[in-house]
Design a protein around this motif. Structure first.
Motif, PDB file in Angstrom:
ATOM      1  N   GLN A  71      -5.598 -11.676 -38.874  1.00 52.85           N
ATOM      2  CA  GLN A  71      -5.769 -12.792 -37.939  1.00 52.85           C
ATOM      3  C   GLN A  71      -5.428 -14.137 -38.570  1.00 52.85           C
ATOM      4  OE1 GLN A  71      -6.413 -11.903 -34.787  1.00 52.85           O
ATOM      5  NE2 GLN A  71      -6.450  -9.854 -35.640  1.00 52.85           N
ATOM      6  N   MET A  72      -5.563 -14.240 -39.884  1.00 46.71           N
ATOM      7  CA  MET A  72      -5.411 -15.539 -40.549  1.00 46.71           C
ATOM      8  C   MET A  72      -4.054 -16.204 -40.347  1.00 46.71           C
ATOM      9  SD  MET A  72      -7.528 -15.029 -44.024  1.00 46.71           S
ATOM     10  CE  MET A  72      -9.197 -14.412 -43.956  1.00 46.71           C
ATOM     11  N   PRO A  73      -2.943 -15.523 -40.614  1.00 48.75           N
ATOM     12  CA  PRO A  73      -1.656 -16.226 -40.458  1.00 48.75           C
ATOM     13  C   PRO A  73      -1.395 -16.710 -39.035  1.00 48.75           C
ATOM     14  CG  PRO A  73      -1.310 -14.001 -41.339  1.00 48.75           C
ATOM     15  CD  PRO A  73      -2.764 -14.170 -41.115  1.00 48.75           C
ATOM     16  N   THR A  74      -1.785 -15.927 -38.045  1.00 47.50           N
ATOM     17  CA  THR A  74      -1.493 -16.328 -36.661  1.00 47.50           C
ATOM     18  C   THR A  74      -2.379 -17.482 -36.190  1.00 47.50           C
ATOM     19  OG1 THR A  74      -2.948 -14.612 -35.797  1.00 47.50           O
ATOM     20  CG2 THR A  74      -0.619 -14.072 -35.981  1.00 47.50           C
ATOM     21  N   TYR A  75      -3.532 -17.642 -36.820  1.00 44.67           N
ATOM     22  CA  TYR A  75      -4.410 -18.742 -36.422  1.00 44.67           C
ATOM     23  C   TYR A  75      -4.162 -20.013 -37.208  1.00 44.67           C
ATOM     24  CZ  TYR A  75      -7.335 -16.593 -32.942  1.00 44.67           C
ATOM     25  OH  TYR A  75      -7.783 -16.038 -31.780  1.00 44.67           O
ATOM     26  N   PHE A  76      -3.636 -19.907 -38.417  1.00 45.91           N
ATOM     27  CA  PHE A  76      -3.534 -21.090 -39.254  1.00 45.91           C
ATOM     28  C   PHE A  76      -2.114 -21.606 -39.477  1.00 45.91           C
ATOM     29  CE2 PHE A  76      -7.578 -19.113 -40.684  1.00 45.91           C
ATOM     30  CZ  PHE A  76      -8.412 -20.066 -40.133  1.00 45.91           C
ATOM     31  N   ILE A  77      -1.127 -20.735 -39.523  1.00 43.85           N
ATOM     32  CA  ILE A  77       0.236 -21.186 -39.825  1.00 43.85           C
ATOM     33  C   ILE A  77       0.847 -22.000 -38.670  1.00 43.85           C
ATOM     34  CG2 ILE A  77       2.603 -20.445 -40.328  1.00 43.85           C
ATOM     35  CD1 ILE A  77       1.391 -18.230 -42.073  1.00 43.85           C
ATOM     36  N   PRO A  78       0.823 -21.527 -37.419  1.00 44.62           N
ATOM     37  CA  PRO A  78       1.448 -22.336 -36.351  1.00 44.62           C
ATOM     38  C   PRO A  78       0.847 -23.741 -36.216  1.00 44.62           C
ATOM     39  CG  PRO A  78       1.201 -20.097 -35.597  1.00 44.62           C
ATOM     40  CD  PRO A  78       0.461 -20.197 -36.904  1.00 44.62           C
ATOM     41  N   PRO A 101       7.398 -22.273 -25.816  1.00 45.96           N
ATOM     42  CA  PRO A 101       8.357 -21.405 -26.520  1.00 45.96           C
ATOM     43  C   PRO A 101       8.309 -21.570 -28.046  1.00 45.96           C
ATOM     44  CG  PRO A 101       9.457 -22.581 -24.725  1.00 45.96           C
ATOM     45  CD  PRO A 101       8.067 -23.104 -24.810  1.00 45.96           C
ATOM     46  N   ILE A 102       8.199 -22.790 -28.535  1.00 44.97           N
ATOM     47  CA  ILE A 102       8.159 -23.017 -29.990  1.00 44.97           C
ATOM     48  C   ILE A 102       6.884 -22.425 -30.578  1.00 44.97           C
ATOM     49  CG2 ILE A 102       7.991 -24.789 -31.799  1.00 44.97           C
ATOM     50  CD1 ILE A 102      10.795 -24.588 -30.623  1.00 44.97           C
ATOM     51  N   THR A 103       5.768 -22.634 -29.910  1.00 50.24           N
ATOM     52  CA  THR A 103       4.502 -22.066 -30.385  1.00 50.24           C
ATOM     53  C   THR A 103       4.569 -20.542 -30.397  1.00 50.24           C
ATOM     54  OG1 THR A 103       3.300 -23.972 -29.504  1.00 50.24           O
ATOM     55  CG2 THR A 103       2.001 -22.009 -30.006  1.00 50.24           C
ATOM     56  N   THR A 104       5.166 -19.958 -29.375  1.00 47.70           N
ATOM     57  CA  THR A 104       5.315 -18.499 -29.306  1.00 47.70           C
ATOM     58  C   THR A 104       6.173 -17.980 -30.453  1.00 47.70           C
ATOM     59  OG1 THR A 104       5.080 -18.567 -26.906  1.00 47.70           O
ATOM     60  CG2 THR A 104       6.050 -16.579 -27.845  1.00 47.70           C
ATOM     61  N   ILE A 105       7.262 -18.670 -30.726  1.00 46.38           N
ATOM     62  CA  ILE A 105       8.131 -18.265 -31.841  1.00 46.38           C
ATOM     63  C   ILE A 105       7.367 -18.359 -33.169  1.00 46.38           C
ATOM     64  CG2 ILE A 105      10.167 -18.966 -33.193  1.00 46.38           C
ATOM     65  CD1 ILE A 105      11.459 -19.689 -30.426  1.00 46.38           C
ATOM     66  N   LEU A 106       6.631 -19.437 -33.359  1.00 53.67           N
ATOM     67  CA  LEU A 106       5.853 -19.593 -34.592  1.00 53.67           C
ATOM     68  C   LEU A 106       4.794 -18.498 -34.722  1.00 53.67           C
ATOM     69  CD1 LEU A 106       5.404 -23.476 -34.744  1.00 53.67           C
ATOM     70  CD2 LEU A 106       6.820 -22.039 -36.238  1.00 53.67           C
ATOM     71  N   LEU A 107       4.178 -18.139 -33.608  1.00 47.98           N
ATOM     72  CA  LEU A 107       3.188 -17.051 -33.630  1.00 47.98           C
ATOM     73  C   LEU A 107       3.836 -15.726 -34.003  1.00 47.98           C
ATOM     74  CD1 LEU A 107       1.005 -17.898 -30.527  1.00 47.98           C
ATOM     75  CD2 LEU A 107       0.200 -17.690 -32.874  1.00 47.98           C
ATOM     76  N   LEU A 108       4.987 -15.433 -33.422  1.00 54.00           N
ATOM     77  CA  LEU A 108       5.686 -14.179 -33.733  1.00 54.00           C
ATOM     78  C   LEU A 108       6.113 -14.123 -35.196  1.00 54.00           C
ATOM     79  CD1 LEU A 108       7.830 -13.759 -30.499  1.00 54.00           C
ATOM     80  CD2 LEU A 108       5.923 -12.326 -31.248  1.00 54.00           C
ATOM     81  N   ILE A 109       6.607 -15.233 -35.701  1.00 51.89           N
ATOM     82  CA  ILE A 109       7.001 -15.279 -37.116  1.00 51.89           C
ATOM     83  C   ILE A 109       5.780 -15.105 -38.009  1.00 51.89           C
ATOM     84  CG2 ILE A 109       7.910 -16.786 -38.935  1.00 51.89           C
ATOM     85  CD1 ILE A 109       9.836 -17.922 -36.745  1.00 51.89           C
ATOM     86  N   SER A 110       4.687 -15.785 -37.679  1.00 47.52           N
ATOM     87  CA  SER A 110       3.454 -15.683 -38.467  1.00 47.52           C
ATOM     88  C   SER A 110       2.917 -14.263 -38.461  1.00 47.52           C
ATOM     89  CB  SER A 110       2.388 -16.629 -37.916  1.00 47.52           C
ATOM     90  OG  SER A 110       2.814 -17.959 -38.002  1.00 47.52           O
TER      91      SER A 110
END
Length: 151
Positions: A71-78, A101-110
């Motif tokens: 859970q950590m990367p998806t909650y903290f990196i974006p 869209p940008i937030t979604t991309i950042l979540l997918l990458i994270s």
């Protein structure tokens, strides 16, 4: 208003950690009762038909921990990127339709980065000392066993 929004930030992360970990534990808990086979260093079953609940418990606990860590990367990196990359922040302020869209991309990458890291924290085939498993497996010439922790 704003205080409630700040409070939700602190509630959502622990809630997601608890939900994903508890879900994993509930689904995998029956394995503790049935046990998992003990393997030698060549991953061959050393006691066909016999299983270790102690090794199974370790596998379930390590998998549950990896789900919490995931859970950590998806909650903290974006949010970190959205707040600290100034050109991106200005772009999103000027183009509010691009926030989702940008937030979604950042979540997918994270998530894409975080998943292999979280799963890789605990080896797929883990070891356990012979004196840490059930009594019936001790004193048979092995100092260490291996077990597949599952996903």
């Amino acid at each position: 208003g704003e205080e409630a929004t700040e409070l939700l930030r602190f509630i959502s992360f622990p809630s997601a950690v608890i939900a994903s970990s508890l879900n994993c534990y509930i689904i995998r808990n029956p394995e503790i009762g049935t046990g998992v086979p003990l393997l030698n260093k060549d991953t061959e079953n050393v006691f066909p038909g016999e299983t270790s609940s102690v090794a199974a418990a370790r596998g379930v606990y390590s998998t549950t921990a990896s789900r919490a860590i995931l859970q950590m990367p998806t909650y903290f990196i974006p949010p970190l990127i959205l707040e600290t990359v100034v050109p991106l922040k200005h772009f999103l302020n000027d183009n509010p339709l691009m926030v989702v869209p940008i937030t979604t991309i950042l979540l997918l990458i994270s998530f894409g980065i975080g998943l292999p890291c979280a799963v890789g924290m605990f080896p797929q085939v883990s070891s356990i000392k012979a004196d840490e498993v059930e009594e019936k497996f001790r004193g048979l010439g092995y100092t260490e066993f291996y077990y597949n922790k599952g996903l």
